[in-house]
Design a protein around this motif. Structure first.
Motif, PDB file in Angstrom:
ATOM      1  N   MET A 181       1.035  -0.852   0.057  1.00  0.00           N
ATOM      2  CA  MET A 181      -0.134  -0.195   0.258  1.00  0.00           C
ATOM      3  C   MET A 181       0.917   1.191  -0.091  1.00  0.00           C
ATOM      4  O   MET A 181       1.604   1.560   0.939  1.00  0.00           O
ATOM      5  CB  MET A 181      -0.692  -0.438   1.238  1.00  0.00           C
ATOM      6  N   ILE A 182       0.638   2.190  -1.125  1.00  0.00           N
ATOM      7  CA  ILE A 182       1.105   3.380  -1.306  1.00  0.00           C
ATOM      8  C   ILE A 182       1.049   4.327  -0.763  1.00  0.00           C
ATOM      9  O   ILE A 182      -0.616   4.760  -2.045  1.00  0.00           O
ATOM     10  CB  ILE A 182       2.565   3.157  -2.271  1.00  0.00           C
ATOM     11  N   GLY A 183       0.712   4.654   0.145  1.00  0.00           N
ATOM     12  CA  GLY A 183      -0.031   6.214   0.622  1.00  0.00           C
ATOM     13  C   GLY A 183      -0.351   7.168  -0.775  1.00  0.00           C
ATOM     14  O   GLY A 183       1.193   7.397  -1.688  1.00  0.00           O
ATOM     15  N   ALA A 184      -1.212   8.330  -1.005  1.00  0.00           N
ATOM     16  CA  ALA A 184      -1.088   9.418  -1.482  1.00  0.00           C
ATOM     17  C   ALA A 184      -0.017  10.497  -1.840  1.00  0.00           C
ATOM     18  O   ALA A 184       0.581  10.555  -0.446  1.00  0.00           O
ATOM     19  CB  ALA A 184      -2.719   9.977  -1.213  1.00  0.00           C
ATOM     20  N   ASN A 185       0.122  11.389  -2.297  1.00  0.00           N
ATOM     21  CA  ASN A 185       1.173  11.988  -2.549  1.00  0.00           C
ATOM     22  C   ASN A 185       2.928  11.753  -2.313  1.00  0.00           C
ATOM     23  O   ASN A 185       3.551  12.250  -1.559  1.00  0.00           O
ATOM     24  CB  ASN A 185       1.079  13.405  -2.043  1.00  0.00           C
ATOM     25  N   THR A 186       2.952  10.489  -2.207  1.00  0.00           N
ATOM     26  CA  THR A 186       4.042   9.930  -2.083  1.00  0.00           C
ATOM     27  C   THR A 186       5.457  10.019  -3.492  1.00  0.00           C
ATOM     28  O   THR A 186       4.746  10.358  -4.518  1.00  0.00           O
ATOM     29  CB  THR A 186       3.930   8.204  -1.547  1.00  0.00           C
ATOM     30  N   THR A 187       6.936  10.238  -3.386  1.00  0.00           N
ATOM     31  CA  THR A 187       7.041  10.443  -4.306  1.00  0.00           C
ATOM     32  C   THR A 187       8.411   8.757  -3.497  1.00  0.00           C
ATOM     33  O   THR A 187       9.235   9.058  -2.620  1.00  0.00           O
ATOM     34  CB  THR A 187       8.135  11.039  -4.014  1.00  0.00           C
ATOM     35  N   ILE A 188       8.638   7.702  -4.933  1.00  0.00           N
ATOM     36  CA  ILE A 188       9.861   7.072  -4.953  1.00  0.00           C
ATOM     37  C   ILE A 188      10.873   7.157  -5.556  1.00  0.00           C
ATOM     38  O   ILE A 188      10.699   7.152  -6.750  1.00  0.00           O
ATOM     39  CB  ILE A 188       8.717   6.326  -5.126  1.00  0.00           C
ATOM     40  N   LEU A 189      12.064   7.559  -5.061  1.00  0.00           N
ATOM     41  CA  LEU A 189      13.985   7.703  -5.731  1.00  0.00           C
ATOM     42  C   LEU A 189      14.187   6.368  -6.278  1.00  0.00           C
ATOM     43  O   LEU A 189      13.470   5.393  -6.122  1.00  0.00           O
ATOM     44  CB  LEU A 189      14.514   8.213  -4.620  1.00  0.00           C
ATOM     45  N   PRO A 190      14.450   6.222  -7.530  1.00  0.00           N
ATOM     46  CA  PRO A 190      15.260   5.790  -8.255  1.00  0.00           C
ATOM     47  C   PRO A 190      16.236   4.579  -7.518  1.00  0.00           C
ATOM     48  O   PRO A 190      16.705   4.948  -6.362  1.00  0.00           O
ATOM     49  CB  PRO A 190      16.089   5.897  -9.354  1.00  0.00           C
ATOM     50  N   GLY A 191      16.412   3.542  -7.586  1.00  0.00           N
ATOM     51  CA  GLY A 191      17.152   2.037  -7.427  1.00  0.00           C
ATOM     52  C   GLY A 191      16.415   1.558  -5.702  1.00  0.00           C
ATOM     53  O   GLY A 191      17.015   0.843  -4.873  1.00  0.00           O
ATOM     54  N   VAL A 192      15.374   1.946  -6.177  1.00  0.00           N
ATOM     55  CA  VAL A 192      14.732   1.023  -4.132  1.00  0.00           C
ATOM     56  C   VAL A 192      13.603   0.705  -3.830  1.00  0.00           C
ATOM     57  O   VAL A 192      12.978   0.175  -4.898  1.00  0.00           O
ATOM     58  CB  VAL A 192      13.089   2.923  -3.847  1.00  0.00           C
ATOM     59  N   THR A 193      13.769  -0.722  -2.986  1.00  0.00           N
ATOM     60  CA  THR A 193      12.461  -2.093  -3.024  1.00  0.00           C
ATOM     61  C   THR A 193      11.999  -1.622  -2.333  1.00  0.00           C
ATOM     62  O   THR A 193      12.581  -1.114  -1.029  1.00  0.00           O
ATOM     63  CB  THR A 193      13.834  -3.018  -2.548  1.00  0.00           C
ATOM     64  N   ILE A 194      10.334  -2.287  -2.497  1.00  0.00           N
ATOM     65  CA  ILE A 194       9.892  -1.451  -1.536  1.00  0.00           C
ATOM     66  C   ILE A 194       9.216  -3.798  -1.408  1.00  0.00           C
ATOM     67  O   ILE A 194       8.132  -4.216  -2.153  1.00  0.00           O
ATOM     68  CB  ILE A 194       8.514  -0.881  -1.588  1.00  0.00           C
ATOM     69  N   GLY A 195       9.285  -3.896  -0.130  1.00  0.00           N
ATOM     70  CA  GLY A 195       9.234  -5.584   0.219  1.00  0.00           C
ATOM     71  C   GLY A 195       7.028  -5.334   0.354  1.00  0.00           C
ATOM     72  O   GLY A 195       6.439  -4.922  -0.022  1.00  0.00           O
ATOM     73  N   ASN A 196       7.332  -7.016  -0.217  1.00  0.00           N
ATOM     74  CA  ASN A 196       6.111  -7.290   0.070  1.00  0.00           C
ATOM     75  C   ASN A 196       5.364  -7.081   1.096  1.00  0.00           C
ATOM     76  O   ASN A 196       5.892  -7.046   2.245  1.00  0.00           O
ATOM     77  CB  ASN A 196       6.244  -8.736  -0.163  1.00  0.00           C
ATOM     78  N   GLY A 197       4.067  -6.824   1.183  1.00  0.00           N
ATOM     79  CA  GLY A 197       3.210  -6.250   2.170  1.00  0.00           C
ATOM     80  C   GLY A 197       3.647  -5.053   3.223  1.00  0.00           C
ATOM     81  O   GLY A 197       3.227  -5.101   4.423  1.00  0.00           O
TER      82      GLY A 197
END
Length: 184
Positions: free
Chosen positions: A114-130
């Motif tokens: 779940m990624i909340g509103a108005n989030t910024t994700i930068l290059p080279g990032v891993t977001i794990g399961n759950g």
């Protein structure tokens, strides 16, 4: 630390080298597809556009909310697992142009995230399961599976163990299945 490839430039800042790094017509096509997808209310159409025209790896039943902005230069470096929600007006970047260099990095978002509103994700990032990312977060480093993070700078709000405990108390497991919880 984010996993990016770094490319030095010699003369002007790296943004002046943009069309040496990505073809102009690719940028035009990606821009058109992304703008169309940002405004379409049909989740399956968005996913089809991203898979077909941007060569993104998108899992089944993944939902991109209205106004999500994907990297226009390198969207193929973004992958999102199944049953994930990307919140309103989130930006996902796979590149960054700096003064003396530019960087490219894959963005990997796991399943049931779940990624909340108005989030910024930068290059080279891993977001794990759950994982859960709170609204308005700047994701500048990896997020471990099952954790709840938020803020700027991003911090862990609940660890995986704390989240599992809370989920069991609420009658949920991280894999998305529910358990029976007796009425009090």
């Amino acid at each position: 630390m984010r996993k990016t490839e770094r490319y030095r430039v010699q003369t002007a800042n790296s943004l002046w080298h943009i069309y040496k790094t990505v073809p102009f017509l690719k940028v035009i096509k990606n821009f058109a597809v992304i703008q169309l997808a940002r405004y379409t209310p049909f989740l399956s159409v968005k996913n089809w556009l991203y898979r077909t025209f941007l060569r993104m790896d998108i899992g089944d039943r993944t939902a991109f909310a209205l106004m999500v902005m994907l990297d226009i230069m390198f969207p193929e470096k973004i992958s999102v697992g199944k049953n994930t929600v990307i919140g309103y007006n989130t930006t996902i970047l796979a590149h960054e142009y700096l003064i003396k260099e530019y960087r490219l990095g894959d963005v990997v978002i796991g399943e049931n995230v779940m990624i909340g509103a108005n989030t910024t994700i930068l290059p080279g990032v891993t977001i794990g399961n759950g994982a859960i990312v709170s609204a308005g977060t700047l994701v500048h480093k990896d997020v471990e599976a099952g954790t709840f993070v938020g803020g700027n700078p991003m911090k862990v709000i609940y660890s995986r163990e704390e989240m599992e405990k809370r989920d069991k108390e609420d009658g949920f497991f991280l894999d998305g299945n529910t358990i029976e919880v007796p009425d009090n």
